[in-house]
Design a protein around this motif. Structure first.
Motif, PDB file in Angstrom:
ATOM      1  N   ARG A 186       0.831  -1.211   0.000  1.00 34.99           N
ATOM      2  CA  ARG A 186       0.000   0.000   0.000  1.00 34.99           C
ATOM      3  C   ARG A 186       0.863   1.257   0.000  1.00 34.99           C
ATOM      4  N   ILE A 187       1.953   1.237   0.761  1.00 35.44           N
ATOM      5  CA  ILE A 187       2.839   2.400   0.821  1.00 35.44           C
ATOM      6  C   ILE A 187       3.572   2.578  -0.505  1.00 35.44           C
ATOM      7  N   ALA A 188       4.049   1.469  -1.071  1.00 35.29           N
ATOM      8  CA  ALA A 188       4.775   1.545  -2.342  1.00 35.29           C
ATOM      9  C   ALA A 188       3.888   2.108  -3.453  1.00 35.29           C
ATOM     10  N   GLU A 189       2.616   1.768  -3.419  1.00 37.94           N
ATOM     11  CA  GLU A 189       1.681   2.243  -4.442  1.00 37.94           C
ATOM     12  C   GLU A 189       1.575   3.754  -4.449  1.00 37.94           C
ATOM     13  N   LEU A 190       1.738   4.381  -3.289  1.00 34.03           N
ATOM     14  CA  LEU A 190       1.625   5.838  -3.187  1.00 34.03           C
ATOM     15  C   LEU A 190       2.877   6.559  -3.692  1.00 34.03           C
ATOM     16  N   ASP A 191       4.008   5.825  -3.759  1.00 36.93           N
ATOM     17  CA  ASP A 191       5.286   6.448  -4.114  1.00 36.93           C
ATOM     18  C   ASP A 191       5.561   7.623  -3.173  1.00 36.93           C
ATOM     19  N   LEU A 192       5.301   7.384  -1.881  1.00 35.92           N
ATOM     20  CA  LEU A 192       5.344   8.430  -0.869  1.00 35.92           C
ATOM     21  C   LEU A 192       6.732   9.038  -0.708  1.00 35.92           C
ATOM     22  N   GLY A 193       7.762   8.186  -0.693  1.00 31.54           N
ATOM     23  CA  GLY A 193       9.116   8.692  -0.497  1.00 31.54           C
ATOM     24  C   GLY A 193       9.528   9.683  -1.562  1.00 31.54           C
ATOM     25  N   ARG A 194       9.156   9.400  -2.811  1.00 30.68           N
ATOM     26  CA  ARG A 194       9.533  10.295  -3.901  1.00 30.68           C
ATOM     27  C   ARG A 194       8.923  11.678  -3.711  1.00 30.68           C
ATOM     28  N   LEU A 195       7.648  11.735  -3.336  1.00 29.88           N
ATOM     29  CA  LEU A 195       6.992  13.025  -3.150  1.00 29.88           C
ATOM     30  C   LEU A 195       7.584  13.768  -1.959  1.00 29.88           C
ATOM     31  N   VAL A 201       7.518   6.143  12.661  1.00 28.49           N
ATOM     32  CA  VAL A 201       7.279   4.792  12.159  1.00 28.49           C
ATOM     33  C   VAL A 201       8.265   4.558  11.024  1.00 28.49           C
ATOM     34  N   ARG A 202       8.679   3.314  10.856  1.00 31.60           N
ATOM     35  CA  ARG A 202       9.682   2.996   9.843  1.00 31.60           C
ATOM     36  C   ARG A 202       9.134   1.943   8.888  1.00 31.60           C
ATOM     37  N   HIS A 203       9.393   2.193   7.610  1.00 26.81           N
ATOM     38  CA  HIS A 203       9.016   1.233   6.569  1.00 26.81           C
ATOM     39  C   HIS A 203      10.124   1.206   5.533  1.00 26.81           C
ATOM     40  N   ASP A 204      10.558   0.011   5.194  1.00 28.95           N
ATOM     41  CA  ASP A 204      11.570  -0.176   4.157  1.00 28.95           C
ATOM     42  C   ASP A 204      12.802   0.681   4.409  1.00 28.95           C
ATOM     43  N   GLY A 205      13.217   0.739   5.680  1.00 28.18           N
ATOM     44  CA  GLY A 205      14.432   1.453   6.033  1.00 28.18           C
ATOM     45  C   GLY A 205      14.295   2.954   6.135  1.00 28.18           C
ATOM     46  N   ARG A 206      13.081   3.482   6.000  1.00 26.55           N
ATOM     47  CA  ARG A 206      12.877   4.923   6.051  1.00 26.55           C
ATOM     48  C   ARG A 206      11.992   5.291   7.231  1.00 26.55           C
ATOM     49  N   GLY A 207      12.357   6.370   7.932  1.00 24.07           N
ATOM     50  CA  GLY A 207      11.564   6.831   9.059  1.00 24.07           C
ATOM     51  C   GLY A 207      10.607   7.939   8.649  1.00 24.07           C
ATOM     52  N   TYR A 208       9.405   7.907   9.218  1.00 24.20           N
ATOM     53  CA  TYR A 208       8.381   8.919   8.952  1.00 24.20           C
ATOM     54  C   TYR A 208       7.887   9.489  10.284  1.00 24.20           C
ATOM     55  N   GLN A 209       7.853  10.803  10.397  1.00 20.27           N
ATOM     56  CA  GLN A 209       7.279  11.446  11.572  1.00 20.27           C
ATOM     57  C   GLN A 209       5.786  11.638  11.332  1.00 20.27           C
ATOM     58  N   VAL A 210       4.974  10.949  12.148  1.00 20.88           N
ATOM     59  CA  VAL A 210       3.527  10.949  11.912  1.00 20.88           C
ATOM     60  C   VAL A 210       2.778  11.335  13.175  1.00 20.88           C
ATOM     61  N   VAL A 211       1.600  11.917  12.985  1.00 22.69           N
ATOM     62  CA  VAL A 211       0.705  12.204  14.107  1.00 22.69           C
ATOM     63  C   VAL A 211       0.072  10.888  14.560  1.00 22.69           C
ATOM     64  N   PRO A 212       0.100  10.561  15.860  1.00 22.53           N
ATOM     65  CA  PRO A 212      -0.448   9.279  16.333  1.00 22.53           C
ATOM     66  C   PRO A 212      -1.932   9.131  16.034  1.00 22.53           C
ATOM     67  N   LEU A 213      -2.377   7.880  15.905  1.00 24.37           N
ATOM     68  CA  LEU A 213      -3.767   7.597  15.574  1.00 24.37           C
ATOM     69  C   LEU A 213      -4.743   8.246  16.556  1.00 24.37           C
TER      70      LEU A 213
END
Length: 234
Positions: A91-100, A196-208
């Motif tokens: 699901r994350i890869a589909e968004l291409d989030l890192g590139r943006l 949170v970390r996915h595929d070796g990358r860290g993301y700063q996110v607002v908690p649920l």
């Protein structure tokens, strides 16, 4: 079904079928007898395609348009169920989030809204990168938008364009850019985050738990997800 959602669905369908056939936008445009720009605008949901143009695009891929109806918002439940059945990495890869994220200006920002919920494992639909930005950084953000062909959402027209880019101007904090769509929550101070970390990358996110209190769109999707879990006995 709102007209805006229908335009987005049509654009997504054209993009998906084009990608399945390994066609570029230019190749599809040539086959259908339209411009590459028209294909790009339709796929991004920025232009309502006429029925003849839509039929030509589909016919160029040996497809045809069908019409159906469903209960209001049934698409959300179906989308949530589909996402829940897929690995989060996919699901994350589909968004291409890192590139943006890599294309954004170097200013303080955190991921919020549905994007933050998805990164924390919630199977919620995400159609744009959602970030929180400080008001004091709005001028730098505006300069980046100008340099990256930004257009702001025009609620009156139901499309991007025709309104001022600056976050200080009236209107939704929603922009299209050459790198993708961005929604921003403007604030005096950035909210507290977790990493949170996915595929070796860290993301700063607002908690649920904070999203459910401060982000109405994300909160509604999370409630629908829990309702689907209860209905299925999960």
């Amino acid at each position: 079904m709102s007209p805006t959602r229908l335009v987005s669905l049509l654009g997504a369908a054209v993009r998906q079928q084009r990608n399945l056939r390994d066609l570029s936008q230019r190749q599809l445009a040539e086959l259908a007898g339209v411009t590459q720009g028209a294909v790009a605008h339709i796929e991004r949901g920025e232009r309502t395609p006429s029925i003849p143009v839509l039929e030509r695009l589909l016919a160029a891929m040996d497809l045809q348009l069908t019409v159906g109806v469903e209960p209001l918002d049934a698409h959300l439940d179906a989308r949530i169920d589909d996402l829940a059945a897929r690995p989060i990495a996919e699901r994350i890869a589909e968004l291409d989030l890192g590139r943006l994220l890599d294309q954004l200006p170097d200013l303080p920002q955190v991921i919020t809204g549905s994007t933050a919920a998805l990164l924390q494992g919630a199977p919620v639909p995400v159609d744009a990168l959602e970030i929180a930005l400080r008001w004091q950084d709005s001028k730098q953000f505006t300069r980046w938008l100008e340099a990256n062909y930004g257009q702001r959402w025009n609620a009156r027209w139901g499309e991007f364009g025709g309104v001022w880019l600056e976050p200080e101007e009236p209107g939704e904090h929603r922009w299209s850019t050459r790198h993708g769509e961005i929604r921003a929550t403007m604030c005096d101070e950035l909210p507290a985050t977790i990493e949170v970390r996915h595929d070796g990358r860290g993301y700063q996110v607002v908690p649920l738990v904070e999203l459910e209190l401060t982000e109405p769109r994300a909160a509604e999707l999370l409630r629908r997800h829990r309702a689907r879990q209860l209905a299925s006995g999960g």
